[in-house]
Design a protein around this motif. Structure first.
Motif, PDB file in Angstrom:
ATOM      1  N   CYS A  85       0.848  -1.193   0.000  1.00  0.00           N
ATOM      2  CA  CYS A  85       0.000   0.000   0.000  1.00  0.00           C
ATOM      3  C   CYS A  85       0.881   1.240   0.000  1.00  0.00           C
ATOM      4  O   CYS A  85       2.082   1.159   0.232  1.00  0.00           O
ATOM      5  N   PHE A  86       0.286   2.377  -0.294  1.00  0.00           N
ATOM      6  CA  PHE A  86       0.973   3.662  -0.165  1.00  0.00           C
ATOM      7  C   PHE A  86      -0.062   4.733   0.157  1.00  0.00           C
ATOM      8  O   PHE A  86      -1.252   4.471   0.168  1.00  0.00           O
ATOM      9  N   PHE A  87       0.400   5.938   0.431  1.00  0.00           N
ATOM     10  CA  PHE A  87      -0.415   7.014   0.991  1.00  0.00           C
ATOM     11  C   PHE A  87      -0.958   6.619   2.376  1.00  0.00           C
ATOM     12  O   PHE A  87      -2.167   6.541   2.597  1.00  0.00           O
ATOM     13  N   PRO A  88      -0.070   6.347   3.339  1.00  0.00           N
ATOM     14  CA  PRO A  88      -0.503   5.922   4.681  1.00  0.00           C
ATOM     15  C   PRO A  88      -1.252   7.035   5.415  1.00  0.00           C
ATOM     16  O   PRO A  88      -1.013   8.228   5.196  1.00  0.00           O
ATOM     17  N   VAL A  89      -2.157   6.624   6.298  1.00  0.00           N
ATOM     18  CA  VAL A  89      -2.940   7.556   7.116  1.00  0.00           C
ATOM     19  C   VAL A  89      -2.945   7.041   8.557  1.00  0.00           C
ATOM     20  O   VAL A  89      -2.634   5.875   8.806  1.00  0.00           O
ATOM     21  N   PRO A  90      -3.320   7.891   9.541  1.00  0.00           N
ATOM     22  CA  PRO A  90      -3.314   7.471  10.959  1.00  0.00           C
ATOM     23  C   PRO A  90      -4.292   6.339  11.255  1.00  0.00           C
ATOM     24  O   PRO A  90      -5.153   6.000  10.447  1.00  0.00           O
ATOM     25  N   GLU A  91      -4.188   5.798  12.451  1.00  0.00           N
ATOM     26  CA  GLU A  91      -4.944   4.623  12.863  1.00  0.00           C
ATOM     27  C   GLU A  91      -6.446   4.858  12.954  1.00  0.00           C
ATOM     28  O   GLU A  91      -7.225   3.902  12.958  1.00  0.00           O
ATOM     29  N   PRO A  98      -5.357   1.413   6.752  1.00  0.00           N
ATOM     30  CA  PRO A  98      -4.142   2.152   7.113  1.00  0.00           C
ATOM     31  C   PRO A  98      -3.590   3.055   6.006  1.00  0.00           C
ATOM     32  O   PRO A  98      -2.516   3.624   6.156  1.00  0.00           O
ATOM     33  N   PHE A  99      -4.306   3.143   4.887  1.00  0.00           N
ATOM     34  CA  PHE A  99      -3.861   4.012   3.795  1.00  0.00           C
ATOM     35  C   PHE A  99      -5.094   4.544   3.069  1.00  0.00           C
ATOM     36  O   PHE A  99      -6.212   4.023   3.234  1.00  0.00           O
ATOM     37  N   ASP A 100      -4.897   5.572   2.264  1.00  0.00           N
ATOM     38  CA  ASP A 100      -5.999   6.148   1.496  1.00  0.00           C
ATOM     39  C   ASP A 100      -6.202   5.296   0.246  1.00  0.00           C
ATOM     40  O   ASP A 100      -5.571   5.525  -0.792  1.00  0.00           O
ATOM     41  N   ILE A 101      -7.065   4.305   0.364  1.00  0.00           N
ATOM     42  CA  ILE A 101      -7.318   3.364  -0.727  1.00  0.00           C
ATOM     43  C   ILE A 101      -7.851   4.076  -1.972  1.00  0.00           C
ATOM     44  O   ILE A 101      -7.544   3.692  -3.099  1.00  0.00           O
ATOM     45  N   ALA A 110      -4.890   6.110  -3.648  1.00  0.00           N
ATOM     46  CA  ALA A 110      -3.921   5.173  -4.215  1.00  0.00           C
ATOM     47  C   ALA A 110      -4.488   4.516  -5.476  1.00  0.00           C
ATOM     48  O   ALA A 110      -3.782   4.367  -6.482  1.00  0.00           O
ATOM     49  N   SER A 111      -5.753   4.137  -5.440  1.00  0.00           N
ATOM     50  CA  SER A 111      -6.392   3.524  -6.613  1.00  0.00           C
ATOM     51  C   SER A 111      -6.483   4.523  -7.757  1.00  0.00           C
ATOM     52  O   SER A 111      -6.236   4.180  -8.921  1.00  0.00           O
ATOM     53  N   PHE A 112      -6.841   5.762  -7.431  1.00  0.00           N
ATOM     54  CA  PHE A 112      -6.921   6.795  -8.465  1.00  0.00           C
ATOM     55  C   PHE A 112      -5.552   7.030  -9.097  1.00  0.00           C
ATOM     56  O   PHE A 112      -5.433   7.180 -10.318  1.00  0.00           O
ATOM     57  N   TYR A 113      -4.516   7.059  -8.288  1.00  0.00           N
ATOM     58  CA  TYR A 113      -3.161   7.276  -8.804  1.00  0.00           C
ATOM     59  C   TYR A 113      -2.805   6.245  -9.870  1.00  0.00           C
ATOM     60  O   TYR A 113      -2.240   6.575 -10.921  1.00  0.00           O
ATOM     61  N   LEU A 114      -3.139   4.982  -9.618  1.00  0.00           N
ATOM     62  CA  LEU A 114      -2.795   3.915 -10.559  1.00  0.00           C
ATOM     63  C   LEU A 114      -3.726   3.892 -11.768  1.00  0.00           C
ATOM     64  O   LEU A 114      -3.277   3.772 -12.912  1.00  0.00           O
ATOM     65  N   LEU A 115      -5.028   4.009 -11.538  1.00  0.00           N
ATOM     66  CA  LEU A 115      -5.984   3.911 -12.642  1.00  0.00           C
ATOM     67  C   LEU A 115      -5.890   5.092 -13.595  1.00  0.00           C
ATOM     68  O   LEU A 115      -6.026   4.923 -14.815  1.00  0.00           O
ATOM     69  N   SER A 116      -5.662   6.275 -13.084  1.00  0.00           N
ATOM     70  CA  SER A 116      -5.588   7.466 -13.937  1.00  0.00           C
ATOM     71  C   SER A 116      -4.270   7.545 -14.689  1.00  0.00           C
ATOM     72  O   SER A 116      -4.129   8.355 -15.593  1.00  0.00           O
TER      73      SER A 116
END
Length: 431
Positions: A85-91, A96-99, A102-108
């Motif tokens: 995963c990447f773009f981690p966020v607090p507990e 634990p990450f901005d799904i 992260a998905s937008f980053y890859l799909l776009s």
């Protein structure tokens, strides 16, 4: 219906939530920016923001989906359960990450808009991709994340109804040359024979003569054999034919040649037929429109499917040209020199134009396998890599697509191996 609260509704947020929630999981969604409406809602709901409103299902966001255009994005990939995963966020967040970011980053294909070093063919190279550099190119991470998201929803809302995903596999045939020798014209045939002779390719010289005198079938004309497979095993297959003008890059026969048109029509009776964009059609709207009209005049129906012969996405101009010409499906989302998931997914998805910040109606169909990678590779290694990729797609109920060339099944290639790969993909037992 799943109600989603966010402080600001942006085109990016709408795009990625619709893809993950509706496209993959089959959940209808609604957005709201009104806290009162969100609190009063008794059904399924979640919030997406910087901090939770209360004890609702909460997903913390980073700023990517509220921005416009593209900028340098700092990414640190880390292991997460059986994936990354990447773009981690607090507990406080449900994951634990901005799904969604992260998905937008890859799909776009965000990274392909950013400055990068191109390969010799002026394409975005696999070596520049985050997935390759961080070692997750071989994994459909977006689909895996979506299923993790599904588990979170199911745990919080036990009555939620989610659609099932079913594995599917099919092949796409890229036909740059319908024939190797037939209908090439006297001058082209003579110069080709001369070249083969001086290169000591005497088998090809004899083949040219035999095809010319109609003693032997053209070696690239393998379409009847593939049609028999389609009919016998009820396979879904796509054939993309190139109809470009003759040039140094595009060397198919003239699109008006009756034998070539006859092949396209006969294949169209049993499989889906589309356009293999020529070298110039991928860059020039006028040329693309010409090739589109040629195909439509042959098959007497609108063109729905295209494949880029150079596997150059040409973001965003090439895709926008397809949108303008009302082409609905593109099969170019993959790397011609590496097996894997270019956009991190094995699920078709709509093209999002970052320059215009708009979701387009063009559906992108990712492919995993390209036969050009395996011209000089042992069959055992090919089967192992295909089996591994198939397992990855099967685990998430995705779509495995493989791109071949018609000459892969000719006597000039390792046709035994490629037929066996075709058998492996379609799970044919009595091939």
């Amino acid at each position: 219906m799943l109600l989603i609260y966010t402080q600001k509704i942006t085109p990016r947020i709408i795009y990625i939530f619709k893809h993950l929630c509706t496209g993959i999981l089959g959940i209808s969604i609604k957005f709201t920016t009104k806290i009162e409406e969100f609190i009063a809602h008794d059904g399924m709901k979640l919030s997406y923001g910087k901090q939770p409103l209360g004890k609702e299902l909460f997903f913390q966001k980073i700023d990517l989906l509220t921005e416009q255009g593209f900028s340098e994005v700092e990414i640190k990939v880390q292991p997460w359960e059986d994936s990354v995963c990447f773009f981690p966020v607090p507990e406080a967040s449900a994951l634990p990450f901005d799904i969604f970011a992260a998905s937008f980053y890859l799909l776009s294909r965000y990274e392909e808009y950013a400055p990068h070093v191109k390969d010799e063919a002026e394409r975005f190279p696999v070596s520049e991709s985050l997935a390759y550099q961080e070692g997750f190119l071989s994994s459909p991470v977006v689909d895996k994340w979506a299923l993790k998201f599904r588990n979170v929803l199911a745990e919080r809302f036990p009555d939620i109804k989610l659609q099932e995903r079913f594995f599917e596999a099919n092949a796409v045939m890229a036909v740059e040359n319908i024939f190797a020798y037939k209908n090439k014209g006297v001058l082209r045939s003579f110069s080709g024979m001369q070249r083969d002779f001086f290169q000591l390719n005497f088998n090809k010289v004899f083949d040219r003569l035999q095809v010319g005198f109609r003693i032997k079938k053209d070696p690239f004309n393998i379409f009847e054999d593939l049609i028999e497979l389609i009919k016998k095993y009820k396979l879904e297959m796509y054939f993309m034919f190139q109809l470009s003008n003759f040039s140094i890059h595009d060397r198919n026969i003239n699109y008006n040649r009756i034998p070539g048109r006859s092949v396209i029509k006969s294949v169209g009776d049993y499989a889906r037929v589309g356009l293999l964009q020529g070298y110039y059609a991928a860059k020039d709207m006028k040329t693309l429109r010409t090739e589109k009209l040629r195909m439509e005049n042959i098959v007497h129906s609108s063109l729905d499917h295209v494949l880029n012969s150079r596997h150059d996405l040409g973001l965003p101009e090439n895709y926008n040209n397809l949108v303008e010409l009302e082409v609905h499906n593109d099969f170019s989302m993959g790397y011609p020199d590496a097996m894997g998931f270019r956009a991190g997914t094995c699920t078709p998805f709509l093209f999002y134009d970052i320059n215009m910040e708009v979701t387009t109606p063009l559906m992108l169909h990712p492919y995993v396998f390209n036969s050009g990678i395996y011209e000089n590779v042992k069959a055992e290694q090919v089967h192992q890599e295909v089996a591994k990729a198939l397992r990855q797609v099967q685990e998430v109920g995705g779509k495995f697509r493989a791109v071949f060339k018609n000459q892969d099944f000719s006597s000039y290639s390792n046709k035994v191996m490629f037929y066996s790969v075709l058998k492996q993909i379609y799970e044919i037992k009595d091939f």
